[in-house]
Design a protein around this motif. Structure first.
Motif, short mmCIF file in Angstrom:
data_model
loop_
_atom_site.label_atom_id
_atom_site.label_comp_id
_atom_site.label_asym_id
_atom_site.label_seq_id
_atom_site.Cartn_x
_atom_site.Cartn_y
_atom_site.Cartn_z
N LEU A 191 -5.14 4.67 7.66
CA LEU A 191 -4.56 6.00 7.43
C LEU A 191 -4.77 6.90 8.64
CD1 LEU A 191 -5.44 7.07 3.76
CD2 LEU A 191 -3.17 6.97 4.79
N ARG A 236 4.68 3.21 3.89
CA ARG A 236 3.97 3.71 2.70
C ARG A 236 2.88 4.71 3.08
NH1 ARG A 236 -0.56 2.10 -0.73
NH2 ARG A 236 -0.10 2.81 -2.85
N LEU A 237 2.09 4.37 4.09
CA LEU A 237 1.00 5.26 4.48
C LEU A 237 1.55 6.58 5.03
CD1 LEU A 237 -1.55 2.81 6.16
CD2 LEU A 237 -1.18 3.33 3.75
N SER A 238 2.61 6.49 5.78
CA SER A 238 3.23 7.71 6.34
C SER A 238 3.75 8.59 5.21
CB SER A 238 4.37 7.31 7.28
OG SER A 238 5.08 8.44 7.71
N VAL A 254 -6.28 2.87 -0.24
CA VAL A 254 -6.44 2.08 1.00
C VAL A 254 -7.64 2.62 1.76
CG1 VAL A 254 -3.98 1.53 1.20
CG2 VAL A 254 -4.88 3.60 2.29
N VAL A 273 -2.22 6.06 11.27
CA VAL A 273 -0.88 6.53 10.92
C VAL A 273 -0.79 8.05 11.05
CG1 VAL A 273 0.81 6.72 9.04
CG2 VAL A 273 -0.35 4.55 9.45
N GLN A 331 -0.32 -1.71 2.74
CA GLN A 331 -0.72 -1.18 4.04
C GLN A 331 0.48 -0.88 4.93
OE1 GLN A 331 -3.91 -0.76 5.11
NE2 GLN A 331 -5.08 -1.74 3.49
N LEU A 358 -3.34 6.45 -2.36
CA LEU A 358 -2.81 5.17 -1.89
C LEU A 358 -3.75 3.99 -2.13
CD1 LEU A 358 -1.49 6.56 1.51
CD2 LEU A 358 -0.08 5.90 -0.44
N GLN A 381 -6.22 8.81 0.59
CA GLN A 381 -6.91 7.59 0.17
C GLN A 381 -6.88 7.43 -1.35
OE1 GLN A 381 -10.72 7.92 2.69
NE2 GLN A 381 -10.66 5.77 2.06
N GLN A 416 3.27 0.76 7.09
CA GLN A 416 3.26 2.06 7.76
C GLN A 416 4.18 3.04 7.05
OE1 GLN A 416 3.21 1.97 11.97
NE2 GLN A 416 3.87 4.08 12.22
#
Length: 737
Positions: free
Chosen positions: A250, A209-211, A245, A253, A205, A243, A240, A207
């Protein structure tokens, strides 16, 4: 594959760009060469090799290295040779001998952890001890970084690229944000960075990685799907899936990325469209520049175009069809025109008529997206046509052309063929180079597959209704004997092609299964078609496949065709490209744009030089240099480019290519398997595109049922782009003003 332990004797050759090395190693009393991509090595080091024994025709038995890890030497002689090799500044053979005499096998540990003890050795003062310590520490950092990177499963060649990008900061970058590699280092994909991050314990989770995942998903939508944007819900769904998640984090972010303007959001068709900044800027600029050209009057007007065209018809002894006549008159009277139509509808006749009607008083430039298309345009008109990159004087960096606003093209009219292949970034480059008042005539087949690059330029211009357009629908009498032309139009209308008509040029070789079809394709290329048509098996027959995988996919057919036409021979030079062996004489294709790769071409005034080889360029491997480790390719437009080892990932075999990669090319003979596959690939417009690549003959190999499925599958995957909407909006504003 064997595990081999050896001791480094000396590095005979090393290419610092890609790490390819020839190293003499010792196995007991035996001294042999180890060859492959290796980290920088020093005499005395132990080397743990994963590789195989091979017999080189000139140099004899040697180890072909697949992977290797260097270990510090452990023997006194090994430590002495290691230190005395020149690796460490301030230490030569004599000083190395004194250090080993003083500290024995612990010498390397002392240099790393207690370098102040160097002062115990007579002749080494504080200044020299500091130089030795700093140099040794730098070497340790370099080696640790290379070992660290290869420990994450990164290939030696890619590890060298990463180390060159960050130097001794590699470990710091990886610890803080390994996702930086995706943006900073060409060749590092999101999944590689994600594996590194997972190994380092970075939270799913995070940031960072999500970015990175959101930006990667949007970038890949452009690279793989040709989208200039994704609707916000579609982007979140794609990210999604990538990743694994929930959507809520998401979503937050994504808001932060938009707020920070790393991604941009606009309303398109009542939904929020999310863009990479470069894609939005290109799309907006193309719309504005097209509208500007439309508003400007052409530099040369033809008040009596109708009379001049009648005179031309009389001189040439032809009578243009009303559709062709309309296209020619619109072209010379207006500042911009799109001419679209399928094969045999007279597009070339229109171009030739425009050229002759404009006459000597107007400077006309002809261009096409690919070398093959430009060459075909030259042959059809008798006037030199250039690739768009060459006409715009490509400058070596992505999207950089010498021709632009400050150095526009010196011509009155530009005619571009194969417009369906032009993506949004290339279109922007073209428009930047055109002065207001330059006439722009765009010719293409809107029913073919769209461009490989982002954007849907031709269809968007047509759908906008903002640009004068002539749609050609009539097939002319001289082409009616060609079943290729007839069947292309039947396919486009959703009708079954006429197969195996006596004396025609369109056949089905019925084969029940993929394995039989693959073998039949090889036989057709090797003997049956050359004997029947008198064509060259490799240069004039092109196999096109709808899919990459399976017995009749691009990969399997390339392996079969290479084995038949360019088999492995004793002493033949080879290079490994993934799972593929490349050999001199192989037919190859560039599979991604390489804007820095240099080339040369012999012209009437000597050797011309330039940079840039592009996705879809086809040619043949001309030579392999064992010493320099280069592979030389001669392309269809006579450009000759030398590839280094690390650049071979951009080359694929091209005995068989995907239909997508064949865009803009024409071949005397096309052979295509029709044996089934994913419905999303087996579509009508893909089939239509494949058939229209052939000039002389089409041979389908497989089952009629599959042909019928393709003809009936009219699904066209939506390509998200908003050029049409932007053109309509600008036209409405201008009309309202």
């Amino acid at each position: 594959m064997e595990s081999i332990q050896a001791v480094v004797e000396e590095t005979v050759f090393r290419n610092e760009e890609n790490g390819y090395s020839v190293v003499q190693v010792r196995l007991g009393r035996q001294r042999v060469a180890a060859v492959g991509t290796l980290p920088p090595l020093v005499a005395g080091e132990r080397l743990d090799i994963e590789g195989e024994w091979v017999e080189h025709p000139q140099y004899g038995r040697q180890i072909k290295v697949h992977s290797a890890q260097a270990q510090r030497p452990t023997t006194l002689m090994g430590v002495e040779r290691y230190l005395g090799s020149g690796l460490v500044q301030g230490v030569g053979p004599a000083t190395a001998k004194r250090i080993v005499a003083a500290f024995g096998r612990d010498a390397l540990d002392i240099l790393q952890f207690n370098p102040e003890r160097l002062l115990e050795i007579p002749g080494i003062g504080e200044k020299r001890a500091r130089v030795i310590a700093e140099s040794f520490a730098q070497q340790v950092q370099t080696r640790e970084a290379m070992v660290l990177l290869q420990g994450y499963g990164i290939t030696p060649a890619l590890a060298i690229k990463i180390f060159k990008a960050y130097g001794d900061q590699v470990q710091a970058v990886l610890r803080s944000n390994p996702y930086r590699l995706v943006e900073d280092v060409q060749g590092v994909g999101f999944r590689t960075a994600d594996n590194i991050a997972a190994t380092m314990g970075i939270e799913p989770q995070s940031q960072y990685r999500l970015s990175a995942g959101l930006k990667y998903a949007l970038q890949e939508a452009g690279n793989a799907g040709g989208h200039t944007y994704l609707p916000r819900p579609a982007l979140l769904r794609t990210a999604q899936q990538l990743l694994h998640v929930e959507e809520e984090p998401l979503d937050l972010v994504l808001d932060a990325l938009i707020l920070d303007q790393q991604l941009l959001a606009q309303e398109v068709d009542d939904e929020i469209a999310v863009y990479m900044p470069a894609s939005l800027a290109a799309e907006q600029e193309v719309a504005v520049r097209l509208r500007g050209l439309l508003s400007a009057m052409p530099q040369h007007l033809f008040p009596d175009a109708e009379g001049a065209l009648g005179t031309l018809e009389g001189r040439l002894g032809i009578t243009l069809h009303p559709q062709q006549r309309q296209a020619v008159l619109l072209a010379v009277r207006s500042g911009m025109l799109v001419v679209t139509g399928g094969p045999g509808t007279g597009k070339t006749t229109i171009i030739n008529s425009i050229l002759r009607l404009l006459g000597e008083g107007t400077d006309v430039a002809l261009a096409a997206p690919t070398g093959r298309a430009a060459k075909r345009m030259t042959e059809a008109t008798g006037v030199e046509a250039k690739t768009l990159h060459r006409m715009l004087e490509y400058g070596g960096d992505e999207g950089r052309f010498a021709r632009g606003e400050s150095n526009p093209l010196d011509c009155d009219t530009v005619i571009v063929d194969e417009m369906s292949m032009v993506d949004i970034f290339l279109m922007r480059g073209l428009l930047r180079a055109l002065l207001p008042g330059t006439r722009l005539i765009m010719v293409g087949d809107a029913d073919q597959l769209p461009s490989v690059g982002a954007g849907n330029v031709l269809r968007d211009i047509l759908n906008s209704g903002a640009v004068p357009t002539v749609r050609l629908t009539e097939i002319f009498r001289q082409d009616e004997r060609s079943m290729i032309v007839v069947n292309a139009h039947r396919i486009n209308r959703g009708e079954m092609p006429l197969l195996n008509v006596k004396g025609s040029d369109f056949f089905l070789d019925r084969q029940a299964g993929a394995t039989q079809a693959a073998q039949s394709i090889v036989d057709l290329c090797e003997s049956r078609l050359p004997a029947f048509l008198g064509v060259d098996s490799v240069r004039q027959i092109q196999v096109l496949a709808p899919t990459k995988k399976g017995d009749c996919g691009v990969r399997a057919l390339n392996a079969l065709l290479q084995a038949r036409f360019n088999p492995r021979g004793p002493g033949a030079a080879e290079r490994v490209r993934g799972d593929t062996l490349l050999r001199v004489g192989d037919k190859v294709m560039q599979v991604r744009n390489n804007y820095q790769l240099g080339w040369q071409r012999k012209g009437p005034l000597g050797w011309e030089q330039g940079e840039g080889v592009f996705n879809g360029d086809m040619g043949f491997i001309q030579a392999m240099d064992e010493e320099e480790r280069t592979v030389t390719v001669c392309y269809d437009d006579d450009r000759v480019a030398a590839y280094e080892e690390s650049q071979l990932e951009d080359l694929d075999l091209a005995y068989c290519v995907s239909v997508h990669k064949s865009q803009g090319s024409e071949f005397p003979v096309v052979v295509m398997p029709v044996v089934g596959g994913p419905p999303m690939l087996l579509t009508r417009n893909l089939f239509y595109t494949a058939v229209t690549r052939a000039r002389q003959m089409v041979v389908l190999v497989g089952r009629e049922g599959v042909i019928e499925e393709m003809v009936q599958n009219s699904h066209i995957a939506r390509r998200y782009s908003a050029l049409a909407q932007r053109l309509r909006a600008l036209t409405a504003v201008e009309g309202g003003a």
